[in-house]
Write an enzyme that holds these catalytic residues in place. Structure first.
Site, PDB file in Angstrom:
ATOM      1  N   GLY A 219       0.817  -1.210   0.000  1.00  0.00           N
ATOM      2  CA  GLY A 219       0.000   0.000   0.000  1.00  0.00           C
ATOM      3  C   GLY A 219       0.845   1.252   0.000  1.00  0.00           C
ATOM      4  N   SER A 220       0.284   2.327   0.505  1.00  0.00           N
ATOM      5  CA  SER A 220       0.943   3.626   0.449  1.00  0.00           C
ATOM      6  C   SER A 220       2.003   3.782   1.536  1.00  0.00           C
ATOM      7  CB  SER A 220      -0.096   4.740   0.608  1.00  0.00           C
ATOM      8  OG  SER A 220      -0.602   4.769   1.944  1.00  0.00           O
ATOM      9  N   GLY A 224       1.894   2.601   5.414  1.00  0.00           N
ATOM     10  CA  GLY A 224       3.011   1.735   5.773  1.00  0.00           C
ATOM     11  C   GLY A 224       3.807   2.295   6.937  1.00  0.00           C
ATOM     12  N   GLU A 242       5.625  -3.241   1.234  1.00  0.00           N
ATOM     13  CA  GLU A 242       5.765  -2.998  -0.204  1.00  0.00           C
ATOM     14  C   GLU A 242       4.996  -1.715  -0.502  1.00  0.00           C
ATOM     15  OE1 GLU A 242       4.548  -5.216  -4.379  1.00  0.00           O
ATOM     16  OE2 GLU A 242       4.849  -6.430  -2.581  1.00  0.00           O
ATOM     17  N   CYS A 276       2.087   0.947  -8.557  1.00  0.00           N
ATOM     18  CA  CYS A 276       3.187   1.543  -7.799  1.00  0.00           C
ATOM     19  C   CYS A 276       4.420   1.775  -8.657  1.00  0.00           C
ATOM     20  CB  CYS A 276       3.536   0.682  -6.589  1.00  0.00           C
ATOM     21  SG  CYS A 276       3.975  -1.019  -6.990  1.00  0.00           S
TER      22      CYS A 276
END
Length: 469
Positions: A219-220, A224, A242, A276
């Protein structure tokens, strides 16, 4: 519905909906799990771990392969659900299913190469290495690849002998439930994988649960970082983040302008820019060639048609909130001194469909180093290749980067100096091999690359020296 101990249950917390990004129509309704149900899912997974981890790797893979066989047989239905919930085009959704189907072979090979067993004779001693599973691992999935990315954690975790609690994105519950249905049909033993819906409270609860041995998040950076802060109180637990990227794509010393534009366009705008690894920053030479590339890119963006859903290059953004953030990000750049080349707008009559945005950031006094998750490309003109590399590295992120050039020697320099984990040459920034690690440095993660190296954080080593008395 929740899936706990091979049983389908209604969530007991607040209700939520899945909204079709094309139409705004509610296509699914359900409830989050409450804290008690979350604890139950972890407890069930913990109790199932001893049995699952005691099975041979060969048997575990045999059961997992049944899931992949079912996914292959039901790939059209899975792709349809992905399109319905994420807004991806049919081709984009189908490519996600194809990518997911390749995960088993790569994960099996990675387990053997990265975390298998080994014996060596050292004189009169024997050195022995094996790997063990952690126990319960939680997987928190994203909306943009609701099948492929969670699957990239779940598969290596199960192969290693872990049991899983899966918390999918709130935007894609239908894809998650269908995935669980296939696991159920595959005959996975009860409690080995459990799925719960939830938001911030559930994720925090998973982080803090004493029986949960790790959390694998996609995610963002913003989310994170919050997870990392909670997990810092539990250094004994595994954490793999990630996260996103502010990815540069440098075009230098090429006469193949049309081919370059094709690669730029796909890098920036595939999946509505909701990957991403999408290119966020385009760095061009400050000469006539650079201006020609930008002119053709603008022309290509302006040629997109939105009248027929079947012929869209990309679909809508995931939500109204995402659309608002995309437009707000664009305004922020302009307010900071960037110049609009092609202003992105919401397509008239659509729900979350937006047009591409091209922004010249060359004259900005201060860079705005944040990830934009939408079809926006920031353009920077550099005088020299050294200047281009410096601008490419002018970010706190470090996920993906690309170089387009007729000069292969430039790529040698580029690879040595660029600060990114996925580096491509004359290819889109979004291309990545499942046979290699996937991840980056800086704000793009916590140095636990996924892909082929996901095996590393799904098992821990046990090393022994054996001698005779």
């Amino acid at each position: 519905m929740l899936y706990i101990n091979n049983q389908w249950l209604e969530g007991k917390a607040k209700s939520f909906q899945s909204i079709n990004p094309f139409s705004g129509e509610t296509i699914w309704e359900g409830n989050f799990a409450d804290i008690t149900q979350m604890k139950s899912a972890v407890s069930i997974a913990y109790k199932s771990h001893e049995f699952w981890s005691s099975q041979s790797v060969k048997l575990r893979i045999k059961i997992i392969r049944k899931f992949y066989d079912l996914l292959g047989k039901n790939k059209l239905e899975m792709a349809r659900l992905i399109t319905s919930e994420t807004g991806k085009t049919n081709a984009d959704a189908a490519s996600e299913v194809t990518a997911a189907l390749a995960k088993l072979s790569n994960s099996t090979l990675a387990y053997k190469k990265r975390t298998g067993s080994e014996n060596n004779l050292i004189g009169d001693m024997e050195a022995h290495l094996l790997h063990a599973s952690y126990g319960v691992i939680s997987v928190v999935g994203p909306f943009n690849f609701p099948l492929h990315l969670p699957n990239g954690h779940i598969t290596p975790a199960l192969i290693a002998g872990n049991t899983v609690v899966f918390k999918p994105s709130e935007s894609t519950p239908m894809v998650a439930e269908y995935t669980m249905l296939l696991w159920e049909k595959a005959g996975l033993p009860a409690g080995v994988i459990n799925m719960i819906h939830g938001g911030k409270e559930i994720v925090e609860g998973l982080c803090e649960h004493p029986l949960n041995q790790g959390l694998l998040f996609t995610g963002s950076y913003k989310v994170g970082r919050k997870i990392n802060k909670i997990m810092s109180c539990y250094p004994e637990k595994i954490l793999a983040l990630e996260l996103g990227g502010n990815n540069p794509l440098v075009v230098w010393s090429t006469k193949k302008i049309n081919a370059a534009v094709d690669l730029i366009f796909e890098s920036a705008f595939i999946s509505s820019g909701q990957r991403c690894t999408c290119a966020r920053r385009l760095i061009l030479p400050n000469n006539n060639n650079g201006k020609k590339i930008l002119a053709k890119l603008k022309q290509r963006a302006q040629s997109l048609s939105y009248s027929n859903k079947s012929y869209l290059y990309y679909g809508p953004l995931i939500s109204s909130k995402a659309t608002e953030e995309f437009l707000r990000f664009q305004d922020k750049l302009i307010n900071l001194g960037a110049k609009s080349i092609l202003k992105g707008k919401k397509v008239r009559g659509s729900y979350n469909l937006v047009t591409p945005s091209l922004i010249n950031i060359t004259g900005m006094k201060k860079s705005y180093d944040e990830e934009n998750f939408g079809p926006m490309l920031q353009v920077y003109f550099a005088d020299t290749f050294d200047d281009a590399l410096a601008e490419a590295n002018n970010t706190k992120y470090g996920l993906a980067a690309g170089l387009i050039s007729d000069n292969e020697k430039l790529f040698e320099v580029f690879t040595q100096r660029i600060k990114a984990g996925v580096i491509n040459f004359n290819a889109t920034t979004t291309g990545a091999s499942g046979a290699f690690p996937f991840g980056g440095i800086g704000r793009s993660g916590n140095l636990r690359p996924a892909g082929f190296y996901a095996a590393d954080y799904c098992a821990w080593p046990k090393a022994s020296i054996i001698k005779k008395l």
